[in-house]
Design an enzyme around this catalytic site. Structure first.
Site, short mmCIF file in Angstrom:
data_model
loop_
_atom_site.label_atom_id
_atom_site.label_comp_id
_atom_site.label_asym_id
_atom_site.label_seq_id
_atom_site.Cartn_x
_atom_site.Cartn_y
_atom_site.Cartn_z
N ALA A 1 68.58 -31.31 18.32
CA ALA A 1 67.16 -31.19 18.05
C ALA A 1 66.79 -29.86 18.44
O ALA A 1 66.91 -29.52 19.48
CB ALA A 1 66.04 -32.33 18.79
N ASN B 1 65.25 -26.29 31.42
CA ASN B 1 66.02 -27.47 31.08
C ASN B 1 67.61 -26.69 30.84
O ASN B 1 68.10 -27.09 29.69
CB ASN B 1 65.68 -28.37 29.78
N LEU C 1 65.43 -20.13 26.07
CA LEU C 1 66.33 -18.97 26.19
C LEU C 1 67.74 -19.23 26.45
O LEU C 1 68.55 -18.57 26.22
CB LEU C 1 66.05 -17.95 27.14
N ARG C 2 68.09 -20.56 27.03
CA ARG C 2 69.41 -20.97 27.23
C ARG C 2 70.00 -20.21 28.24
O ARG C 2 69.33 -19.47 29.15
CB ARG C 2 70.22 -21.05 26.19
N HIS D 1 55.96 -21.30 25.15
CA HIS D 1 57.02 -22.32 25.20
C HIS D 1 58.31 -21.89 24.86
O HIS D 1 58.43 -21.65 23.41
CB HIS D 1 56.40 -23.64 24.58
N HIS E 1 54.02 -28.55 22.59
CA HIS E 1 54.11 -28.86 21.34
C HIS E 1 53.63 -30.20 20.55
O HIS E 1 54.39 -30.92 20.51
CB HIS E 1 55.89 -29.04 21.22
N HIS F 1 56.25 -32.40 28.36
CA HIS F 1 56.86 -32.98 27.08
C HIS F 1 56.28 -34.44 27.09
O HIS F 1 57.14 -35.34 27.42
CB HIS F 1 58.22 -32.83 27.20
#
Lengths: 342, 342
Positions: B257, B42, B18-19, B15, B169, B135
């Site tokens: 976050a 995302n 890396l943007r 998970h 997570h 999520h």
């Protein structure tokens, strides 16, 4: 156009941090919507004697710049002799003694580690009619700290039945329940704990200006505190715990705990009580209960609040200090009606 | 002097964020201690088609600068047709689909509002053997969000028994219990949720670099997650959720976050497993379980960790970006042994 108005006589803030030095010079006049306040003693070093208390009281008076303000001064709890307590009690501005369990909150590293060691001083205070004010949190998990401290409140209330014990800045339904058990317990509650929950602090993004100790709890706690305040609970008093920190110590890693509400507390409370149809209960919450429980006679001050919007600045600054208030940059629906003099 | 060492084959981060753009260029090589990772979709806008997925995969490959790295690419969940899923599945780097309940976490405003509307796509995924990554948080009180989502996981696991569903997570004992109920559920856990509780985030001062979603919970939750990881739970995998944000978006009002752990995750995990006498369980946690559950064959990479201290920098910077990692400025007790080539 008809307006709603609430007129208050000598409102009191029963839990206020004014700090010292330049920060005191900035925040003292900003805290003077109230006719007086209980002033916390957690300076560095803390206020632990009559001479220091009197000197701090005079510095506050100077910082107020001529505004009449009833200074209800407190000592930081430690073991005190009868003579020490007598010399404090001889001062007209002496109000009570604030007890911090060691290390819990800002500048409280000198607080009380061992409750048993406190008994002789507490007996003296009981005999002499000196109120005890307590920051009631354990060293446990952040959401449980207040609940874990309640048995200590209960023990204090039972063992010292004539001691006036104030549970400062309560945040939970459980503390409200305890308040019902013992007539010698009273409590203060802050503005922010009537308005916010942990969701507002860390539920979306992280909001340092809403971070305080005790931390805001659950919605059911907030709702119960608000109900108690609006219902005119006779032993629940407003205490802002307004706690200014320099902006750079709030907006950084390791942000300090404390919400600065002094300059907006009364308009925000007026809006809150009015919108719940409880405007008639505000006088007791911000003054009447405290005056009755503690036999106080604050300086006369009449203040009128009205449903005229006011804008909260992004920050207050002077004397090289810069403090960000709660609701910074927002518009409140109520404001204080300026007096002829002001 | 005898040294402790742990050698790992092709560790995987199940998970990882890396943007894109300059942030991707900074963090991609910093995330390459691992042989590969599941890459979150995302972006703004999110990755919702085969072409966008392939293009993002290529940008990551470029940003890695020649480091072999298995890119397990994901689509952002929405309603997909069979043809759309087929075209994604035709790509060698396609791994699965990530579902965000709408608005819960960073850049997830396009996530799923109505679980029922998801059924046709979930049926297709089940038939085609495409993993679902979730999520799992409700819109409730911040400390309850994961627990409140568990019934949805349970319903998904029952209704789609052949769908591989990963609870991403996880942070609570309750999620671990649910993991035992259904063989088609698996879970990832982050480094920080093995180490910290809410006390570390807001119990003392406020720590934005430990603020993430889901938020860290209670000590009993942390301890249970760690026990499960150390015991070699066969359906629990490491997923760092390493989530870089520019420093100025972490150290401000409204801090975003996410905890950035990619460059230190393996040494910190090695120290953690070694100090608990569970060094032999680390391979399965960081690779073996994932390879078995998902039939993965990551690029070969052998990495050796040793109990030689390493210092974590205050920040990583390049390309105009500056990111503060967890443990910034601290010294870890373990580090990666440089290879002959490195």
């Amino acid at each position: 156009m008809p307006r709603m108005e609430i007129t208050l006589d000598s409102p009191l803030d029963m839990h206020l941090h004014l700090r010292d030095g330049d920060m005191l010079r900035l925040v003292a006049p900003l805290s003077a919507d109230f006719a007086g306040a209980v002033i916390m003693p957690n300076l560095v070093p803390p206020v632990t004697g009559a001479a220091a208390l009197q000197a701090y009281s005079e510095r506050i008076d100077t910082a107020m710049g001529g505004i009449p303000f009833t200074r209800l001064m407190t000592l930081f709890f430690k073991s005190y002799s009868a003579a020490e307590l007598e010399s404090a009690r001889a001062l007209p501005e002496f109000f009570g003694i604030k007890l911090y369990p060691a290390g819990i909150t800002t500048n409280s590293e000198g607080g009380l580690a061992d409750m048993a060691a406190a008994a002789p001083t507490l007996h003296l205070m009981e005999d002499m009619g000196i109120p005890l004010l307590v920051h009631g949190e354990s060293h446990g998990f952040v959401m449980d700290r207040e609940a874990e401290f309640l048995p200590i409140y209960r023990r204090l209330a039972q063992r010292f039945p004539k001691l006036r014990i104030c549970m400062e800045h309560i945040t939970t339904t459980a503390a409200l329940h305890l308040l019902e058990e013992h007539e010698n317990l009273c409590a203060t509650v802050t503005l922010q704990h009537l308005l916010i929950t942990l969701d507002d602090v860390v539920g979306g993004s992280m909001q340092p200006h809403l971070f305080c100790k005790p931390i805001a709890k659950r919605e059911e706690d907030r709702a119960a505190l608000l109900r108690a305040a609006l219902s005119g609970h006779p032993r629940l008093m407003f205490g802002s715990d307004s706690a200014p920190h320099p902006q750079h110590k709030k907006e950084c890693c390791g942000c300090a705990a404390g919400v600065f509400t002094a300059p907006l507390a009364l308009p925000r409370l007026a809006a809150l009580f009015a919108e719940h149809g409880a405007a008639d209960k505000l006088q007791d919450f911000v003054s009447g209960n405290a005056c009755r429980l503690y036999h106080l006679h604050p300086v006369p001050r009449r203040i009128t609040l009205r449903d005229t919007p006011m804008r909260i600045p992004a920050a207050y600054r002077s004397y090289g200090q810069r403090v960000v208030p709660m609701h910074a940059g927002e518009t409140l629906s109520w404001s204080i009606v300026p007096t002829a003099a002001g």
